[in-house]
Every structure is written in C-alpha cells, then in structure tokens.
Enzyme design. Structure first.
Site: not given
Length: 211
Positions: A122, A140
């Site tokens: 991420k 997220d």
C-alpha cells in the site's frame, strides 16, 4: 440492482465529479518527507501525522539528519503516533538503506520501495503514484470499505480489492480514483454510520438500503 461494468463506470463518473481535485492530505515538500509521513500514517490519522511532521521536518527532513537524531530522540518526537516504537525503528532502518543503497534518494520502483522497513504494498503504491506519477491504486481502510460496499471491487483482502479496482478503473485513472475513494470514505461512506442521504452514488450503491 445488478452491478454491471456500465454501472461501475457511472459510479466512478459521479465520484470523479465530486472529488476530481482531491489529493493526499499529508503535508510534504520532498519525496523523503512523504515517505516518512506515509510510514507514520499507519493506524494514525493524517491530521495527527501532519502535527508530528510539522515539528520534525523543519530540522530532520533528510535521511542523514534523521540518523543523527537517533532512535530515542525520534521516539520522543513521534510518541503521540500509534506504534511509535516500531515506526521509529523502521524509519531509522529505512534511512540507513537509503544512504547505503540509494545515495539518500527515495527509489522510484515499487520493488525497491518495498525493500524499505515499514513500506508495504500500500505504501509503495502511494509513493509511486504521488511522487513519480506511475498509475497505482493504494488500498487503505477507506478504499477497502468503499470498494466493497459499492461493489466496485469485492474482496476479503486489500490485494483482492486492488486487483478488482484495477479491472474496474481505466489505468490512466488509477491514481486519481484512489483519492476519490479515500475522500468519499472519509466524508460520506464512513465506517460506522455512512451518510447515505448525502452520497453522490446512493441510487446506484447496492449497500445504500442496508443502512
């Protein structure tokens, strides 16, 4: 309503109209500053991270300066951030690698970024997208929640959702759409009580009737 490809495109068009000018809420002026800010942002709000970096970056905004600061002093500066023990350790280990392998610069590929402690998929996606304009979708908690609720991409893991979104969204829109979904999750499609009455995709969203 069956969520077809056409419906997904309608939802994305509405999100783009609502959030077309959004970007990261993290404050930074250099690639290194964004790297540190994103590492700090794990399980911490952007508002809190900006408060912390606001007192760090005026003096410690290079890998060399951060290493001179040392772990105990760094922990003191970021103590009001969640997981500050491990984050301080990861930040300093990252700074050592940046100095030893990358001449103090933030690397530009996902693979190289993921070598850095505290940088997962991420975080790497955020960095290549924001800093180097490489199409990427960082999943997220907001992106994960919104994508599943809207059925833009169903998945039990961030990777599954990322792969689904990459299929649903044109590649040239990946980085922008990442921000649309984040801001929609923050402002409207909140975790506990989404404000469906104010949602721009309410009439198309399969989850709207459940809240």
């Amino acid at each position: 309503m069956r969520i077809t490809k056409a419906v997904k495109q309608q939802m994305l068009a509405l999100l783009e109209e609502a959030y077309h000018n959004t970007t990261t809420a993290l404050h930074y002026s250099t690639p290194f500053e964004l790297l540190i800010a994103v590492i700090l942002s794990a399980q911490c709000t952007d508002v809190r991270v900006n408060m912390i970096t606001g007192r760090i970056f005026p003096r410690y905004n290079t890998p060399e300066a951060m290493l001179e600061l040392g772990q105990e002093a760094l922990k003191t500066l970021i103590r009001d951030c969640g997981l500050f023990h491990s984050k301080a350790r990861n930040i300093l280990a990252t700074c050592e690698i940046l100095c030893a392998r990358f001449q103090g610069r933030v690397p530009e590929t996902k693979e190289e970024l993921m070598v850095l402690p505290g940088v997962g998929r991420k975080t790497a996606n955020v960095l290549i997208s924001q800093l180097f304009h490489i199409p990427a979708i960082a999943v997220d908690t907001h992106v994960f929640r919104v994508a599943n609720r809207m059925a833009l991409a169903k998945g039990k893991t961030p990777l599954e959702v990322e792969e689904g979104l990459m299929k649903a969204i044109p590649k040239n829109k990946w980085s922008e759409a990442h921000h649309w979904l984040i801001w929609h999750g923050r402002k409207i499609c909140k975790a506990r009580r989404p404000d469906c009455a104010f949602c721009c995709v309410q009439e198309l969203c399969p989850s709207a009737a459940t809240f």
